[in-house]
Write an enzyme that holds these catalytic residues in place. Structure first.
Site, PDB file in Angstrom:
ATOM      1  CB  ALA A  19      54.675-118.013  17.542  1.00  0.00           C
ATOM      2  CB  ILE A  47      52.471-127.080  19.958  1.00  0.00           C
ATOM      3  CG1 ILE A  47      51.191-127.772  20.393  1.00  0.00           C
ATOM      4  CG2 ILE A  47      52.229-126.294  18.692  1.00  0.00           C
ATOM      5  CD1 ILE A  47      50.215-126.883  21.090  1.00  0.00           C
ATOM      6  CE  LYS A  80      41.660-124.055   5.163  1.00  0.00           C
ATOM      7  NZ  LYS A  80      41.962-123.737   6.554  1.00  0.00           N
TER       8      LYS A  80
HETATM    9  P1  FAD Z   1      55.109-123.809  20.366  1.00  0.00           P
HETATM   10  O1  FAD Z   1      55.079-124.534  19.078  1.00  0.00           O
HETATM   11  O2  FAD Z   1      54.707-124.562  21.590  1.00  0.00           O
HETATM   12  O3  FAD Z   1      56.586-123.266  20.555  1.00  0.00           O
HETATM   13  C1  FAD Z   1      57.083-122.865  21.809  1.00  0.00           C
HETATM   14  C2  FAD Z   1      58.576-122.695  21.724  1.00  0.00           C
HETATM   15  O4  FAD Z   1      59.044-122.195  22.962  1.00  0.00           O
HETATM   16  C3  FAD Z   1      59.342-123.984  21.436  1.00  0.00           C
HETATM   17  O5  FAD Z   1      60.386-123.728  20.548  1.00  0.00           O
HETATM   18  C4  FAD Z   1      59.884-124.348  22.798  1.00  0.00           C
HETATM   19  O6  FAD Z   1      61.057-125.101  22.705  1.00  0.00           O
HETATM   20  C5  FAD Z   1      60.150-122.958  23.370  1.00  0.00           C
HETATM   21  N1  FAD Z   1      60.237-122.961  24.826  1.00  0.00           N
HETATM   22  C6  FAD Z   1      59.249-123.138  25.721  1.00  0.00           C
HETATM   23  N2  FAD Z   1      59.747-123.113  26.980  1.00  0.00           N
HETATM   24  C7  FAD Z   1      61.072-122.888  26.844  1.00  0.00           C
HETATM   25  C8  FAD Z   1      62.149-122.771  27.775  1.00  0.00           C
HETATM   26  N3  FAD Z   1      61.955-122.882  29.088  1.00  0.00           N
HETATM   27  N4  FAD Z   1      63.369-122.557  27.285  1.00  0.00           N
HETATM   28  C9  FAD Z   1      63.598-122.442  25.963  1.00  0.00           C
HETATM   29  N5  FAD Z   1      62.633-122.550  25.042  1.00  0.00           N
HETATM   30  C10 FAD Z   1      61.389-122.784  25.488  1.00  0.00           C
HETATM   31  N6  FAD Z   1      46.828-122.962  14.074  1.00  0.00           N
HETATM   32  C11 FAD Z   1      46.468-122.736  12.793  1.00  0.00           C
HETATM   33  O7  FAD Z   1      46.608-121.616  12.304  1.00  0.00           O
HETATM   34  N7  FAD Z   1      45.960-123.748  12.031  1.00  0.00           N
HETATM   35  C12 FAD Z   1      45.721-124.976  12.529  1.00  0.00           C
HETATM   36  O8  FAD Z   1      45.292-125.858  11.793  1.00  0.00           O
HETATM   37  C13 FAD Z   1      46.007-125.209  13.909  1.00  0.00           C
HETATM   38  N8  FAD Z   1      45.773-126.409  14.483  1.00  0.00           N
HETATM   39  C14 FAD Z   1      46.013-126.570  15.824  1.00  0.00           C
HETATM   40  C15 FAD Z   1      45.625-127.750  16.473  1.00  0.00           C
HETATM   41  C16 FAD Z   1      45.795-127.877  17.853  1.00  0.00           C
HETATM   42  C17 FAD Z   1      45.317-129.120  18.556  1.00  0.00           C
HETATM   43  C18 FAD Z   1      46.413-126.842  18.591  1.00  0.00           C
HETATM   44  C19 FAD Z   1      46.618-126.967  20.071  1.00  0.00           C
HETATM   45  C20 FAD Z   1      46.839-125.702  17.951  1.00  0.00           C
HETATM   46  C21 FAD Z   1      46.619-125.540  16.581  1.00  0.00           C
HETATM   47  N9  FAD Z   1      46.962-124.364  15.932  1.00  0.00           N
HETATM   48  C22 FAD Z   1      46.603-124.152  14.640  1.00  0.00           C
HETATM   49  C23 FAD Z   1      47.755-123.358  16.642  1.00  0.00           C
HETATM   50  C24 FAD Z   1      49.209-123.480  16.204  1.00  0.00           C
HETATM   51  O9  FAD Z   1      49.671-124.789  16.463  1.00  0.00           O
HETATM   52  C25 FAD Z   1      50.069-122.470  16.962  1.00  0.00           C
HETATM   53  O10 FAD Z   1      49.522-121.195  16.829  1.00  0.00           O
HETATM   54  C26 FAD Z   1      51.456-122.415  16.374  1.00  0.00           C
HETATM   55  O11 FAD Z   1      52.011-123.688  16.279  1.00  0.00           O
HETATM   56  C27 FAD Z   1      52.348-121.524  17.214  1.00  0.00           C
HETATM   57  O12 FAD Z   1      52.744-122.151  18.381  1.00  0.00           O
HETATM   58  P2  FAD Z   1      53.857-121.414  19.227  1.00  0.00           P
HETATM   59  O13 FAD Z   1      55.052-121.193  18.364  1.00  0.00           O
HETATM   60  O14 FAD Z   1      53.248-120.253  19.896  1.00  0.00           O
HETATM   61  O15 FAD Z   1      54.187-122.491  20.369  1.00  0.00           O
END
Ligand code: FAD
Length: 522
Positions: A19, A47, A80
Site C-alpha cells: 500500500a 505482511i 492471470k
Molecule cells: P503491510 O504489508 O503490513 O505494511 C505495513 C507497513 O507499515 C510496513 O512497511 C511496516 O513496516 C510499516 N509499519 C507498521 N508499523 C510501523 C511503525 N510503528 N513504524 C514504522 N513503520 C511501521 N491482496 C490481494 O490483492 N491479493 C491477494 O492475493 C491477497 N492475499 C492476501 C492473503 C492474506 C492471508 C492476507 C492477510 C492479505 C492478502 N491480501 C491480498 C492483502 C494484501 O496483502 C494487502 O492489501 C497488501 O499487502 C497491503 O498491505 P499493507 O501495505 O497495507 O500492509
C-alpha cells in the site's frame, strides 16, 4: 494539517508495504510539486502476502508509469486470466471465474441467459458455462494471449488479464520508481504521534527521536493502523458474522509445469487454499476460521496439498474481516490494510489500494481539506467495500457442501440485505444490475460465480421467445468458435519467455474469427 484554504504541499506516507509504495509511486508521478516522504521500519517488516490481482491493476501500472516488461522482469510475474474454484459448489466440482466478456449478447439477452434457457430445455445439449468464455477455456488449456481489438466481433477481443507477482519484489520495484521520482524514504520505527490543536496529525516520532511532519498523512501501516485507528480512534466495523476466516498459513513451494495462467482456490473443511503460480515459485496459503481449526491442523492441511517441495515453514497471518468506518479523517487517509480487509478470496485488496489512490488524486486537497471532499471519499469507499463484501460472501452462501460445521454455518447464515436481494433477482430471472458506479464486480463475474457454485437460477422469461434452433445454434456456434480459438493460442510460459527476451506484447497470432450467428429473433 492543511486547514481550509491551506494547500497540501507535503505528504507523509506511514508504512512501506504494497500500500505504501503503491501510493508513493503514483503520487510522485503526478504530484511533482508535493514533497513526499515514506516512513517504514525494516524491523517490523511487511505482511508479505498479496500476490494475485485483477485486470484493473494494469490501469494502476499505467498511472504509476510502470511497463509490462518491468512487472514481468522485476516481480517474477505471470499472467492471470481468472480464478479456478475447486470443490466450492460441492466436492468434486470446479469452475472458472474468468476475466473479460463472455461470448456475445443476442440482442439484449446476455449469454448466461441463453445458457440458462438452453439448460432448462435440454441439459444434455449444453456444455459447462466456462466453455462459452475464451478467457476460461484458454486458462484451462494453459494458454495466453493479449486481446485483439482489431476485430470486435472476434472472441479474441474479449481476452483480459491481470498479474500474479511476488509481493516483496513488487514493493521493491515500486520503491525504486518512487525514489527515482524524489520520494524520500525514512527508515525507523514510529513510537509516538503528535497532534495539532484541532486534533489532526502534526508529526510522527521515531524511536531515535527524529520527527517527521506533513500537511497530509497516508496511513499505510497495515493492520496496526497507527494513525487512523491508533491516533485518531476511528472505529473498525467487524464483518466476521459473514466472513468466518480470520487466519492464514502461507508457504511458497517449488514450481511445477505447466505454468498455469490462473489462481486456484480450493475449498477446505474450514476455509480454502490458494495457489498462485509465479515464474520462480508457487505461492500457497490456507485461509481458515480459527474458531474451527487449530493453526497446526491448518498448516498440516496446507503442507499436504502442495504441488512442489515447500521452500520454507508455513507462516501464520492473522486478520479481522471488516472495514474502517471512515477511511479519511481530518488529515489522514487510510490506504491498504489499515482501511480494512475482507479476506484474500477474489484478490480485491490490492485493487482497493489502487482505487483509494485514484480517488485521492480525484479529490486531492490542493487548496486545503474540504469536508465535502472527505465525505465523498468516505461514501465511495463504503459503497465499494460493501459491494466487494457481498460478492465474497456469495461464494460461501451459495454452496451445497454439507456436513462440515464451517460450510453448514455459511450456507444457512443470514446475509446482508443487499446480497439477499441480488440473489433473489438471480434466482427468479438470472438478472443483474449494477446500482452504483463504485461497485467493482460486473455481471460477468457474478454470473460465473453463481452458476459455478450451483445457484438454482431461472433464465430471463423473455428467453421463451427464442426458438430452439436459434438458441442451440447460437450456443453451439459460440462454443465451437471459442474452442477452436483457445486451442490455437500460444502457451502461457512461452509468451512470458518471449516477452522477457524483448518481444513486443502483441495480439494473439491466430486468424481472428468472426462469430457468424444467424438469429431468428421475433
Ligand atoms: P503491510 O504489508 O503490513 O505494511 C505495513 C507497513 O507499515 C510496513 O512497511 C511496516 O513496516 C510499516 N509499519 C507498521 N508499523 C510501523 C511503525 N510503528 N513504524 C514504522 N513503520 C511501521 N491482496 C490481494 O490483492 N491479493 C491477494 O492475493 C491477497 N492475499 C492476501 C492473503 C492474506 C492471508 C492476507 C492477510 C492479505 C492478502 N491480501 C491480498 C492483502 C494484501 O496483502 C494487502 O492489501 C497488501 O499487502 C497491503 O498491505 P499493507 O501495505 O497495507 O500492509
Amino acid at each position: 494539517m492543511a486547514a481550509p484554504n491551506n494547500p497540501v504541499r507535503s505528504i507523509t506516507i506511514v508504512g512501506g508495504g504494497t500500500a505504501g509504495w503503491m501510493t508513493a509511486a503514483v503520487l510522485s508521478q503526478w504530484l511533482s510539486k508535493v514533497k513526499i516522504r515514506l516512513v517504514e521500519s525494516e524491523e517490523i517488516g511487511t505482511i508479505g502476502v498479496g500476490e494475485a490481482t485483477i485486470p484493473h491493476i494494469r490501469n494502476y501500472f499505467a498511472l504509476a508509469g510502470i511497463e509490462l516488461r518491468d512487472v514481468l522482469e522485476h516481480s517474477m510475474a505471470t499472467f492471470k486470466m481468472g480464478i479456478q474454484f475447486v470443490d466450492w459448489g460441492a466436492p468434486g466440482e470446479a469452475y472458472i471465474h474468468g476475466f473479460g466478456k463472455i461470448g456475445r449478447d443476442m440482442l439484449w439477452l446476455h449469454p448466461h441467459q441463453l445458457w440458462l434457457a438452453a439448460r432448462a430445455r435440454d441439459p444434455g445439449r449444453v456444455k459447462s458455462f466456462d466453455h462459452y468464455s475464451l478467457n476460461c477455456l484458454a486458462a484451462l488449456e494453459n494458454r495466453f494471449a493479449f486481446a485483439d481489438a482489431r476485430n470486435p466481433q472476434s472472441p479474441l477481443a474479449d481476452l483480459d488479464y491481470a498479474y500474479h507477482f511476488d509481493a516483496s519484489l513488487i514493493a521493491r520495484l515500486l520503491r525504486t520508481k518512487s525514489e527515482e521520482r524524489g520520494v524520500e524514504r525514512v527508515e525507523g520505527k514510529i513510537v509516538d504521534v503528535t497532534k495539532a490543536d484541532d486534533g489532526s496529525i502534526a508529526s510522527v516520532t521515531l524511536a531515535d527521536g527524529r520527527t517527521v511532519d506533513g500537511d497530509f498523512f497516508v496511513d499505510c501501516s497495515g493492520m496496526r493502523a497507527l494513525l487512523i485507528g491508533g491516533a485518531l480512534g476511528v472505529d473498525y466495523e467487524d464483518w466476521s458474522q459473514w466472513l468466518l476466516c480470520d487466519r492464514a498459513q502461507a508457504v511458497p513451494c517449488e514450481s511445477v509445469s505447466p505454468l498455469t495462467p490462473y489462481t486456484r482456490a480450493t475449498a477446505r473443511t474450514a476455509g480454502w487454499q490458494w495457489r498462485i503460480p509465479l515464474q520462480h515459485r508457487i505461492g500457497n496459503g490456507h485461509v481458515y476460521a480459527s474458531s474451527l481449526m487449530s493453526d497446526d491442523a491448518a498448516a498440516d492441511v496446507l503442507l499436504a496439498n502442495l504441488d512442489g517441495k515447500p521452500l520454507a515453514d508455513p507462516r501464520p497471518v492473522r486478520f479481522q474481516p471488516g472495514r474502517r468506518v471512515r477511511v479519511w479523517e481530518k488529515n489522514v487517509l487510510a490506504v491498504g490494510l489499515s482501511a480494512g480487509f475482507l479476506e484474500p478470496l477474489e484478490s480485491t485488496s490490492i485493487h482497493l489500494i489502487q482505487t483509494a489512490v485514484h480517488r485521492l488524486l480525484a479529490l486531492f486537497p490542493a487548496e486545503g481539506i474540504s469536508q465535502a471532499d472527505v465525505d465523498e471519499f468516505n461514501l465511495q469507499a463504503r459503497i465499494e467495500m460493501e459491494d466487494v463484501r457481498d460478492f465474497v460472501i456469495a461464494h460461501y452462501k451459495v454452496t451445497r457442501r454439507s456436513g462440515e460445521p464451517f460450510w453448514d454455518y455459511v450456507r444457512e447464515m443470514p446475509v446482508p440485505d443487499t446480497l439477499a436481494e441480488r440473489l433473489d433477482l438471480f434466482r427468479s430471472s438470472g438478472r443483474f444490475f449494477k446500482h452504483q458506479a463504485a461497485e467493482l464486480f460486473a455481471e460477468e463475474s457474478w454470473v460465473q460465480v453463481l452458476i459455478g457454485q450451483g445457484l438454482d437460477m431461472r433464465a430471463d422469461p423473455v428467453t421463451q421467445f427464442v426458438d430452439d434452433d436459434a438458441l442451440f445454434g447460437f450456443l453451439d456456434d459460440l462454443a465451437d468458435v471459442i474452442g477452436d480459438v483457445a486451442r490455437d493460442l500460444p502457451d502461457h510460459a512461452a509468451v512470458i519467455e518471449s516477452l522477457l527476451k524483448g518481444a513486443a506484447p502483441q495480439a494473439a497470432p491466430v486468424a481472428p474469427p468472426r462469430m457468424n450467428f444467424t438469429i431468428n429473433y421475433p
